[in-house]
Design a protein around this motif. Sequence first.
Motif, PDB file in Angstrom:
ATOM      1  N   GLY A  13       0.802  -1.147   0.251  1.00  0.00           N
ATOM      2  CA  GLY A  13      -0.708   0.052  -0.446  1.00  0.00           C
ATOM      3  C   GLY A  13       0.680   1.025   0.278  1.00  0.00           C
ATOM      4  O   GLY A  13       2.410   1.107  -0.007  1.00  0.00           O
ATOM      5  N   VAL A  31      -3.287   4.096   2.887  1.00  0.00           N
ATOM      6  CA  VAL A  31      -4.334   2.840   1.980  1.00  0.00           C
ATOM      7  C   VAL A  31      -3.322   1.715   1.376  1.00  0.00           C
ATOM      8  O   VAL A  31      -2.527   1.574   0.271  1.00  0.00           O
ATOM      9  N   SER A  32      -3.947   0.879   0.848  1.00  0.00           N
ATOM     10  CA  SER A  32      -3.607  -0.780   0.691  1.00  0.00           C
ATOM     11  C   SER A  32      -3.794  -0.626  -0.909  1.00  0.00           C
ATOM     12  O   SER A  32      -5.008  -0.281  -0.917  1.00  0.00           O
ATOM     13  N   TYR A  33      -3.583  -1.455  -1.577  1.00  0.00           N
ATOM     14  CA  TYR A  33      -4.233  -2.101  -2.822  1.00  0.00           C
ATOM     15  C   TYR A  33      -3.369  -3.219  -3.000  1.00  0.00           C
ATOM     16  O   TYR A  33      -2.960  -4.000  -2.136  1.00  0.00           O
ATOM     17  N   ASP A  49      -4.002   1.443  -9.703  1.00  0.00           N
ATOM     18  CA  ASP A  49      -4.117   1.128  -7.666  1.00  0.00           C
ATOM     19  C   ASP A  49      -3.431   2.295  -7.353  1.00  0.00           C
ATOM     20  O   ASP A  49      -3.761   3.139  -6.344  1.00  0.00           O
ATOM     21  N   ALA A  53      -4.902   5.096  -4.565  1.00  0.00           N
ATOM     22  CA  ALA A  53      -4.175   5.045  -2.862  1.00  0.00           C
ATOM     23  C   ALA A  53      -3.485   6.555  -2.876  1.00  0.00           C
ATOM     24  O   ALA A  53      -3.855   6.947  -1.151  1.00  0.00           O
ATOM     25  N   SER A  57      -5.113   8.382   0.057  1.00  0.00           N
ATOM     26  CA  SER A  57      -4.042   9.199   1.090  1.00  0.00           C
ATOM     27  C   SER A  57      -4.263  10.433   1.418  1.00  0.00           C
ATOM     28  O   SER A  57      -4.310  10.900   2.884  1.00  0.00           O
TER      29      SER A  57
END
Length: 507
Positions: A13, A31-33, A49, A53, A57
């Motif tokens: 992330g 923020v994860s991906y 992604d 993110a 964020s």
Amino acid sequence: MKYILAHDLGTSGNKATLFAENGKMAGSEVVSYGTHYFNDTWVEQDAEDWWQAVCQSSKNLLASANIDPVDVAAVSFSGQMMGCLCVDKQGNPLRPSIIWADQRAQAQAKQIESHISQWDFYQIVGHRNTASYAIQKLMWIRDNEPEIYAQTYKTLNAKDFIVFRLTGKFYTDFSDGNSNGCYDIKHSRWSEEILSHANIDPDKLPELKPSTFVAGGVTEEAAAMCGLAVGTPVVIGAGDGVTANVGAGSISPGKTYCSMGTSAWITTTSEEPIYDPEMRTVTWAHAIPGLYAPNGTMQYAGGAYSWLKNTICTMETHEATLHGKSPYDYMNDQIAKSSAGSNGIIFLPYMLGERAPRWDPYAKGAFIGLKPETTRGDMLRSVLEGATMNLAIVLEVLRTQVPIDEIMVLGGGAKGAVWRQIMADIYNAKITVPAMLEEAGSMGAAVIGGVGVGLFKDFTAIDRFIEIKSEHLPDPKAVQAYVPAKKHFDECYFALKGVFENMATKT
């Protein structure tokens, strides 16, 4: 008060962190991906992604910290390295990014090796020729997806793609360029020799710039998506491996840090690349122009300790759950009762093969020297000692070129005082521990950004970010006890090297 927004684009992330110009952290947001693992050794991520993110964020962090976007003096980056994202002239991704962990390009690495020896490649790039680097991955795309290669305008790493989305400009810094595997580390340029052997069009590579280079200002379109003010300066930053150098204060020759996570590494700073005759270590281009970041990374350090907790130490885990403590507290109590050298037990930490210093994909983990009097504490201690002794080999290579008597330790492995003392004794060095163990990449990116826009005079500004929480000095008796233990550790690996290969290749 002015602020710097640092983005750290990792594998799992993106972490956005706001730092005030006085070095204090004003907040962070993660923020994860996702990551797509397939075909055994293929690993890819969707570049969109990353962008989503970064946007999410940034907006969340500015709102939660109650910071006016106009007070952000710069946005800067740390990012995962050794990736290959192909984009067209408009910067649109043509396929998912092949990230650092992907190993599909074995045949392409061999193609290069048929033209240039490992040693000659190492002399140019500072690294071995392996499938991990971006140029071999781009060769794979050329050989297997020719229509994608033909449409490719530039290949980018993670942070470079975000810099493009913010500014519309294609750049990379020297450290990420180095992770492409076709960078001439002594002359800070793309290597014509390696590109020729790889048969890759050099125009497909982005322009190289220092980490402090301001790529441009945030465009109106990007500002609307990420919440930053139009025109906010975008500093390109550096690869995560070397932003951590800056964040750990490794900004002058001999300043050294050790990161103890699932994998682990030791990195120092030098005025020249360190070329080990056995190629056990690598050298990165430093985030500070004109300097280098010699390094050795092992596969499974904290990972071996975690494996120990999850398999052998189920009893400690159960007790910890009952009493609201960490299993590692119970494990460390037992480790502390064993003496330096684990009463003759050697643990080889090669559970995922090994990078530095062995470069052996067949190596395995092993407990050696078990006796009836061996205690549980001896076995637990030997795991920490094994990981540390492996890194000590890297350290000794670095010490051939620069004096190292103090090492800052970061990451999850730095949380335990027992392991920190083991490091001090095996490394025979003073160990320092910062208050923030997981923020070196973000702090490094922030300082790079601040220098880039003139908020900071130079990289010594990192001193206002770092607060030392504790120190450990080597115990002379333990240092002496580890002299034969380190010798036995090395002997055990070489005695089993052939056995490991036979186990892996013969049924």
